[in-house]
Write a protein that holds these residues in place. Sequence first.
Motif, PDB file in Angstrom:
ATOM      1  N   TRP A 234       0.851  -1.196   0.000  1.00 22.56           N
ATOM      2  CA  TRP A 234       0.000   0.000   0.000  1.00 22.56           C
ATOM      3  C   TRP A 234       0.880   1.236   0.000  1.00 22.56           C
ATOM      4  CZ3 TRP A 234      -0.500   4.038   3.528  1.00 22.56           C
ATOM      5  CH2 TRP A 234      -1.566   4.910   3.299  1.00 22.56           C
ATOM      6  N   LEU A 235       0.569   2.187  -0.899  1.00 19.53           N
ATOM      7  CA  LEU A 235       1.340   3.415  -1.023  1.00 19.53           C
ATOM      8  C   LEU A 235       0.477   4.602  -0.596  1.00 19.53           C
ATOM      9  CD1 LEU A 235       2.816   2.813  -4.604  1.00 19.53           C
ATOM     10  CD2 LEU A 235       3.830   2.183  -2.396  1.00 19.53           C
ATOM     11  N   ASP A 236       1.036   5.486   0.191  1.00 22.20           N
ATOM     12  CA  ASP A 236       0.315   6.663   0.666  1.00 22.20           C
ATOM     13  C   ASP A 236       0.456   7.795  -0.347  1.00 22.20           C
ATOM     14  OD1 ASP A 236      -1.068   8.485   2.124  1.00 22.20           O
ATOM     15  OD2 ASP A 236       0.483   8.825   3.640  1.00 22.20           O
ATOM     16  N   THR A 237      -0.231   7.634  -1.476  1.00 20.73           N
ATOM     17  CA  THR A 237      -0.226   8.643  -2.536  1.00 20.73           C
ATOM     18  C   THR A 237      -1.464   8.439  -3.387  1.00 20.73           C
ATOM     19  OG1 THR A 237       1.085   9.629  -4.326  1.00 20.73           O
ATOM     20  CG2 THR A 237       1.101   7.237  -4.160  1.00 20.73           C
ATOM     21  N   ASP A 238      -1.648   9.264  -4.398  1.00 20.19           N
ATOM     22  CA  ASP A 238      -2.786   9.088  -5.288  1.00 20.19           C
ATOM     23  C   ASP A 238      -2.347   8.346  -6.552  1.00 20.19           C
ATOM     24  OD1 ASP A 238      -2.344  11.289  -7.621  1.00 20.19           O
ATOM     25  OD2 ASP A 238      -1.680  12.085  -5.690  1.00 20.19           O
ATOM     26  N   CYS A 256      -7.286   2.446  -3.817  1.00 22.37           N
ATOM     27  CA  CYS A 256      -7.937   1.787  -2.691  1.00 22.37           C
ATOM     28  C   CYS A 256      -9.168   2.588  -2.265  1.00 22.37           C
ATOM     29  CB  CYS A 256      -6.976   1.652  -1.517  1.00 22.37           C
ATOM     30  SG  CYS A 256      -5.548   0.604  -1.864  1.00 22.37           S
ATOM     31  N   GLY A 259      -8.521   5.170   0.357  1.00 20.20           N
ATOM     32  CA  GLY A 259      -7.416   6.087   0.080  1.00 20.20           C
ATOM     33  C   GLY A 259      -6.120   5.354  -0.184  1.00 20.20           C
ATOM     34  N   GLY A 260      -5.225   6.022  -0.882  1.00 15.72           N
ATOM     35  CA  GLY A 260      -3.958   5.408  -1.210  1.00 15.72           C
ATOM     36  C   GLY A 260      -4.050   4.532  -2.444  1.00 15.72           C
ATOM     37  N   TRP A 282       7.135   7.854  -0.838  1.00 17.65           N
ATOM     38  CA  TRP A 282       5.921   7.925  -0.025  1.00 17.65           C
ATOM     39  C   TRP A 282       5.984   6.888   1.107  1.00 17.65           C
ATOM     40  CZ3 TRP A 282       5.227   5.849  -5.173  1.00 17.65           C
ATOM     41  CH2 TRP A 282       5.187   6.832  -6.159  1.00 17.65           C
ATOM     42  N   PRO A 283       5.252   7.128   2.188  1.00 13.75           N
ATOM     43  CA  PRO A 283       5.079   6.070   3.192  1.00 13.75           C
ATOM     44  C   PRO A 283       4.379   4.871   2.558  1.00 13.75           C
ATOM     45  CG  PRO A 283       4.394   8.208   4.061  1.00 13.75           C
ATOM     46  CD  PRO A 283       4.614   8.396   2.582  1.00 13.75           C
ATOM     47  N   PHE A 284       4.690   3.682   3.054  1.00 18.19           N
ATOM     48  CA  PHE A 284       4.085   2.484   2.475  1.00 18.19           C
ATOM     49  C   PHE A 284       3.896   1.430   3.548  1.00 18.19           C
ATOM     50  CE2 PHE A 284       8.672   1.972   2.045  1.00 18.19           C
ATOM     51  CZ  PHE A 284       8.882   0.688   2.524  1.00 18.19           C
ATOM     52  N   THR A 285       3.040   0.452   3.238  1.00 14.98           N
ATOM     53  CA  THR A 285       2.785  -0.672   4.136  1.00 14.98           C
ATOM     54  C   THR A 285       2.788  -1.956   3.321  1.00 14.98           C
ATOM     55  OG1 THR A 285       1.386   0.692   5.571  1.00 14.98           O
ATOM     56  CG2 THR A 285       1.176  -1.708   5.782  1.00 14.98           C
TER      57      THR A 285
END
Length: 314
Positions: A234-238, A256, A259-260, A282-285
């Motif tokens: 998962w990426l914290d971006t658009d 998603c 979001g993200g 970007w932050p990611f999970t």
Amino acid sequence: MSRPATRVLALLEILQDRGLVPAGELTRRLGVDARAVRRYVTALRDMDIPVESVRGRHGGYRLARGVRLPPLMLADDEAVAVAVALATGKDQRAGEPGPADRALVKLNRVLPAPLRRRVSALISATSATAGPLTPEPHLILALAAAVHARHTVRIQHTRGAREVDPYGLVVHARRWYLVGHDHLRDAVRMYRLDRISGAAELPGRFTPPEGFDPVTHVLHTLTLGAWTHRTEVWLDTDLQTARDHLPVTFGDLRPCPDGGVLLVCGAEDLPAMARILTGLPWPFTIRNPPALATALAEHVATLTQAVARSQPAP
């Protein structure tokens, strides 16, 4: 070349072969409607090719009387585009002049002297680290003809002969690929053309699956189909930002609901994938697989040790 461009050239060829050609015949031969034929006629006129319209029951289109087209007509910007494509698109490893070199010499002969000097200066000042690995001309011509005619082909592949319904040719990342239905495996496959030594059309005909896109198939196969591990991050971006930053072969990007963006891609080496992730802006999970999170933790530990070693002594 795009389909509209191909049809414009086909229209010009039809008009050169005959005098007055009825509009209805042009729509049938080009496989388009009357409005499209008018657009193609306008395109020819925009290129200073005089096409006359004849109204009435027996009307149609024809080239202006007495017109004899030269064998090559290029505007200055078109000539530069062709010259640059030939110079930078050839196989840079070739030890002797190849087809692109010979074509460039012939193009140079027909350019006006002022433009020839400018193009020569451009080519001499430009270097390319690598061009496409162009297959043998007879091979790509044979495969392209089979794609167009929807004829099954027998290809001589390094892993043995194959009978394939060819859906299309795709050039990606310096390599040519044939995409089609493999009769032996009863599945869609892609084949690198540098591993095909020959191709022959067979009597059988086929109908491609409706809506099938060879480019999408190649990109999907290179992204996911050839790898051992399937990863989900998962990426914290658009979505648009992710697409602008990441190459199309990096993975499949999906928005998603909460979001993200979910990045789904293949990986052969999870530690290498972990190193790549730490370079993202970007932050990611990591969602899958757990082994990728373990590889990331090990990489972070290595980075932490490197930071500690790099601190100045007290």
